[in-house]
Scaffold this motif. Structure first.
Motif, short mmCIF file in Angstrom:
data_model
loop_
_atom_site.label_atom_id
_atom_site.label_comp_id
_atom_site.label_asym_id
_atom_site.label_seq_id
_atom_site.Cartn_x
_atom_site.Cartn_y
_atom_site.Cartn_z
N GLU A 11 1.35 59.09 28.40
CA GLU A 11 1.10 57.66 28.23
C GLU A 11 -0.25 57.35 27.59
O GLU A 11 -0.38 56.38 26.84
N GLY A 12 -1.26 58.14 27.90
CA GLY A 12 -2.58 57.86 27.36
C GLY A 12 -2.60 57.89 25.84
O GLY A 12 -3.34 57.14 25.20
N THR A 13 -1.78 58.75 25.25
CA THR A 13 -1.67 58.84 23.80
C THR A 13 -0.76 57.75 23.25
O THR A 13 -0.99 57.20 22.17
N LEU A 14 0.27 57.44 24.01
CA LEU A 14 1.30 56.51 23.54
C LEU A 14 0.91 55.05 23.66
O LEU A 14 1.30 54.21 22.85
N VAL A 15 0.11 54.72 24.69
CA VAL A 15 -0.18 53.31 24.96
C VAL A 15 -1.10 52.71 23.90
O VAL A 15 -2.01 53.36 23.39
N THR A 21 -3.61 44.51 26.68
CA THR A 21 -2.69 44.89 27.74
C THR A 21 -2.42 46.39 27.66
O THR A 21 -2.76 47.04 26.67
N SER A 22 -1.79 46.91 28.69
CA SER A 22 -1.56 48.36 28.75
C SER A 22 -0.08 48.70 28.76
O SER A 22 0.31 49.76 29.25
N THR A 23 0.75 47.81 28.23
CA THR A 23 2.19 48.04 28.30
C THR A 23 2.86 48.15 26.93
O THR A 23 4.08 48.26 26.85
N SER A 24 2.07 48.13 25.87
CA SER A 24 2.61 48.28 24.52
C SER A 24 2.42 49.70 24.02
O SER A 24 1.58 50.45 24.54
N MET A 25 3.18 50.06 23.00
CA MET A 25 3.16 51.42 22.46
C MET A 25 2.58 51.43 21.04
O MET A 25 2.77 50.47 20.29
N LYS A 26 1.95 52.53 20.67
CA LYS A 26 1.53 52.75 19.30
C LYS A 26 2.74 53.21 18.50
O LYS A 26 3.33 54.25 18.80
N TYR A 52 5.16 56.49 35.59
CA TYR A 52 3.70 56.36 35.61
C TYR A 52 3.10 57.72 35.96
O TYR A 52 3.47 58.34 36.96
N VAL A 53 2.18 58.15 35.12
CA VAL A 53 1.41 59.37 35.38
C VAL A 53 -0.08 59.02 35.40
O VAL A 53 -0.73 59.09 36.44
N SER A 54 -0.60 58.61 34.25
CA SER A 54 -2.04 58.36 34.17
C SER A 54 -2.37 57.28 33.15
O SER A 54 -3.50 57.20 32.66
N ARG A 94 10.33 48.93 30.91
CA ARG A 94 11.26 48.25 30.00
C ARG A 94 10.96 48.61 28.54
O ARG A 94 11.87 48.90 27.76
N ASN A 95 9.68 48.57 28.18
CA ASN A 95 9.31 48.86 26.80
C ASN A 95 9.68 50.28 26.40
O ASN A 95 10.08 50.54 25.26
N PHE A 96 9.52 51.20 27.33
CA PHE A 96 9.85 52.60 27.05
C PHE A 96 11.35 52.82 27.04
O PHE A 96 11.91 53.39 26.09
#
Length: 258
Positions: A11-15, A21-26, A52-54, A94-96
């Motif tokens: 997630e740290g790379t993808l977010v 916000t912290s719920t969108s993706m690159k 959820y991991v980190s 949901r976004n994922f």
């Protein structure tokens, strides 16, 4: 050979936190993820991950006006008892899950290649309940006093059930979190059942959303590490499978860990 891979700490790379916000993706990183997933699928390799991991979450997403981030273990403990944290967790989910992989033509919710999901990585509530941050502890105190009211009704009944005189005031929400959930006192047993109930309700709520709202048949589990009370073992009857982490031949560091 192997027939499954686990996507971990992805997630740290993808977010994408550029919008606050912290719920969108690159989009570019998700494209890489999609491509890898597709190539695994072509080769008959299944995937598993955690919702959820980190993932770094802004504190202001949980408490308006707060600064900085929510710590990883702090967020794990907030999701089951804080509505804003739960909604943040579900927004990411949901976004994922509803993202359509252009290389497979399927959403992750619909693709059977994503076969197993654990909700929160190593988030067993008993792992952290004795070392909560001050702001997370406030949330757990509210939940604890609400549950005690649900079970016992009032302070007098609670004191009688525990065989104690000075238990705090249930009506004012001041009954403190006990120091143990593993000894054989009535208070400790109540605490263990409370922790299990929080987890039970959280899992049921997420499972309902994933099955109903998202229409996904992915196999679901939780409680995948460390603290397993007798009460929590019962919860696994509601899971589709059991995931439990054991560390074998772990590294011993001479100097700086990791």
């Amino acid at each position: 050979g192997y027939n499954a891979v686990r996507f971990h700490h992805y997630e740290g790379t993808l977010v994408d936190r550029s919008g606050g916000t912290s719920t969108s993706m690159k989009a570019d990183v998700f494209d890489q993820f999609d491509g890898l997933f597709s190539e695994l699928k072509k080769r008959g390799i299944y995937a598993t991950t955690d919702l959820y991991v980190s993932r770094p979450v802004f504190a202001a997403e949980i408490w308006p006006g707060a600064t900085g981030d929510v710590a990883m273990d702090e967020f794990k403990m907030l999701v089951p008892v804080n509505e804003a944290a739960y909604q943040n967790f579900m927004a990411w989910t949901r976004n994922f899950m509803t993202h359509r992989n252009p290389y497979t033509g399927m959403t992750y919710a619909a693709d059977p290649t994503l076969a197993w999901i654990s909700l929160i990585n190593e988030g067993n509530e008993g792992n952290f309940i004795q070392r909560l941050s001050a702001r997370a502890k406030t949330e757990w105190l509210k939940a604890w006093n609400a549950w005690l009211t649900e079970i016992h009704g009032d302070t007098a009944a609670l004191a009688a059930a525990w065989g104690e005189d000075n238990v705090g005031t249930l009506e004012q929400g001041t009954v403190p979190l006990p120091g143990s959930f593993t000894d054989e006192t009535a208070k400790s047993r109540d605490f263990a059942v409370f922790i299990a109930t929080v987890e039970q309700r959280f899992f049921a709520r997420v499972k309902t959303a994933i099955r109903g709202e998202l229409g996904s048949a992915v196999l679901l589990t939780n409680l995948n590490a460390w603290t397993n009370t007798k009460q929590c073992q019962v919860l696994r009857t509601a899971y589709d499978y059991v995931d439990d982490h054991f560390y074998v031949d772990h590294p011993e560091f001479i100097e700086q860990p990791w």
